[in-house]
Design an enzyme around this catalytic site. Structure first.
Site, mmCIF file in Angstrom:
data_model
loop_
_atom_site.group_PDB
_atom_site.id
_atom_site.type_symbol
_atom_site.label_atom_id
_atom_site.label_comp_id
_atom_site.label_asym_id
_atom_site.label_seq_id
_atom_site.Cartn_x
_atom_site.Cartn_y
_atom_site.Cartn_z
ATOM 1 C CE LYS A 13 -2.616 -0.148 3.624
ATOM 2 N NZ LYS A 13 -2.206 -1.335 4.059
ATOM 3 N NE ARG A 88 -4.350 -0.826 9.393
ATOM 4 C CZ ARG A 88 -3.393 0.106 8.900
ATOM 5 N NH1 ARG A 88 -3.412 0.933 8.363
ATOM 6 N NH2 ARG A 88 -2.072 -0.559 8.807
ATOM 7 N NE ARG A 126 6.579 -3.337 5.317
ATOM 8 C CZ ARG A 126 5.525 -2.839 5.295
ATOM 9 N NH1 ARG A 126 4.567 -2.604 4.321
ATOM 10 N NH2 ARG A 126 4.782 -2.477 6.656
ATOM 11 N NE ARG A 159 6.820 -0.284 10.245
ATOM 12 C CZ ARG A 159 5.582 -0.414 9.171
ATOM 13 N NH1 ARG A 159 5.860 0.125 8.162
ATOM 14 N NH2 ARG A 159 4.624 -0.676 9.690
ATOM 15 N NE ARG A 170 1.565 -4.666 10.552
ATOM 16 C CZ ARG A 170 2.904 -4.675 9.747
ATOM 17 N NH1 ARG A 170 3.857 -5.265 10.009
ATOM 18 N NH2 ARG A 170 2.643 -3.731 8.727
HETATM 19 P P1 ADP Z 1 0.885 -1.733 7.395
HETATM 20 O O1 ADP Z 1 1.914 -1.925 6.722
HETATM 21 O O2 ADP Z 1 0.329 -2.761 8.470
HETATM 22 O O3 ADP Z 1 -0.375 -1.057 6.287
HETATM 23 P P2 ADP Z 1 1.057 1.019 8.555
HETATM 24 O O4 ADP Z 1 2.113 1.674 8.311
HETATM 25 O O5 ADP Z 1 -0.171 1.611 7.748
HETATM 26 O O6 ADP Z 1 1.245 -0.577 8.319
HETATM 27 O O7 ADP Z 1 0.539 1.066 9.897
HETATM 28 C C1 ADP Z 1 1.241 0.793 11.144
HETATM 29 C C2 ADP Z 1 0.523 0.436 12.493
HETATM 30 O O8 ADP Z 1 0.038 1.986 12.876
HETATM 31 C C3 ADP Z 1 -0.644 -0.368 12.389
HETATM 32 O O9 ADP Z 1 -0.227 -1.610 12.673
HETATM 33 C C4 ADP Z 1 -1.667 0.204 13.459
HETATM 34 O O10 ADP Z 1 -1.213 0.104 14.685
HETATM 35 C C5 ADP Z 1 -1.411 1.777 13.262
HETATM 36 N N1 ADP Z 1 -2.405 2.383 12.423
HETATM 37 C C6 ADP Z 1 -1.937 2.738 11.070
HETATM 38 N N2 ADP Z 1 -3.288 3.293 10.719
HETATM 39 C C7 ADP Z 1 -4.135 3.238 11.651
HETATM 40 C C8 ADP Z 1 -5.548 3.050 11.376
HETATM 41 N N3 ADP Z 1 -6.214 3.569 10.543
HETATM 42 N N4 ADP Z 1 -6.353 2.842 12.682
HETATM 43 C C9 ADP Z 1 -5.675 2.301 13.704
HETATM 44 N N5 ADP Z 1 -4.375 1.882 13.745
HETATM 45 C C10 ADP Z 1 -3.694 2.406 12.595
#
Ligand code: ADP
Ligand code: ZN
Length: 216
Positions: A13, A88, A126, A159, A170
């Site tokens: 994404k 989300r 990653r 990370r 996740r």
């Molecule tokens: P991913 O690679 O899982 O898409 P992100 O960088 O988008 O990772 O998000 C990392 C973390 O930030 C998530 O695992 C969550 O803890 C938090 N997070 C990000 N966006 C949201 C959201 N819309 N609602 C709740 N938590 C979020």
């Protein structure tokens, strides 16, 4: 264009969001990036978010929604945006609809990145740049020198939440809380799915082709 990108962790994404936002000339708004910036600056929001992020859990809706409301109120988002990682959950999606309706507007499209079980391989491969934040992949999108960023020369690291234990949590969070959004937006007639497997460039081409047929 007002666009949302959804897909499981590891679907690529963030990477696709950068290309698509540049193509559409709209800001990319990534809740994950905003949380991480707050974590590294040690803000109260960052301290709270970190507890959830490290456990592979979603940050509570109220916190996340308030953060996005503030961000969407900034002038650069007035004519369009690409949301990456938000909404989300169904309550987040409903809050977003309401927030946009209050502004007299609405989402145009929701793009789903569809992947298979390749995701686990993707996530654990990653690597993120300490310097500029760019995300690389040891297998799918490697930097030319292992461990170093091509863009800025920074050091690449994994990370905490890309480690195997957290990845499983996740993916569970995605299945239980985020996957229902697919039906939510499908019912609104706003959903377009694209095949997000294979090389990054191929996925970008598919995404941009799909957007074209919606006027983007
Ligand atoms: P991913 O690679 O899982 O898409 P992100 O960088 O988008 O990772 O998000 C990392 C973390 O930030 C998530 O695992 C969550 O803890 C938090 N997070 C990000 N966006 C949201 C959201 N819309 N609602 C709740 N938590 C979020
Ligand atoms: Zn870099």
């Amino acid at each position: 264009m007002r666009l949302v990108l959804v897909g499981p962790p590891g679907a690529g994404k963030g990477t696709q969001a950068e290309f698509i936002a540049a193509h559409l000339a709209v800001p990319k708004i990534s809740t994950g990036d905003i949380f991480r910036a707050n974590v590294s600056q040690g803000t109260p929001l960052g301290v709270e978010a970190k507890r959830y992020m490290d456990a592979g859990k979603l940050v509570p809706d109220e916190v996340t929604i308030n953060m996005v409301r503030d961000r969407l109120a900034e002038p650069d988002a007035a004519e369009g945006f690409l949301l990456d990682g938000f909404p989300r959950t169904t309550p987040q999606a409903a809050a977003l609809d309401k927030l946009l309706a209050d502004l007299g507007t609405a989402l145009d499209l929701v793009m789903e990145l569809v992947v298979d079980d390749e995701v686990i391989r993707r996530l654990s491969g990653r690597r993120t740049c300490r310097g500029c934040g760019k995300v690389w992949h040891i297998e799918f999108d490697p930097s030319s020198v292992e461990g170093l960023c091509d863009r800025c020369g920074g050091e690449l690291f994994q990370r905490d939440d890309d480690k195997a234990e957290t990845i499983a949590e996740r993916l569970r969070e995605y299945a239980s809380k985020t996957a229902p959004l697919i039906d939510y937006y499908g019912a609104q007639g706003k959903l377009v799915g694209i095949d997000a497997t294979g090389p990054v460039e191929d996925v970008t081409v598919r995404a941009i082709d799909a957007l074209r047929s919606y006027g983007g």
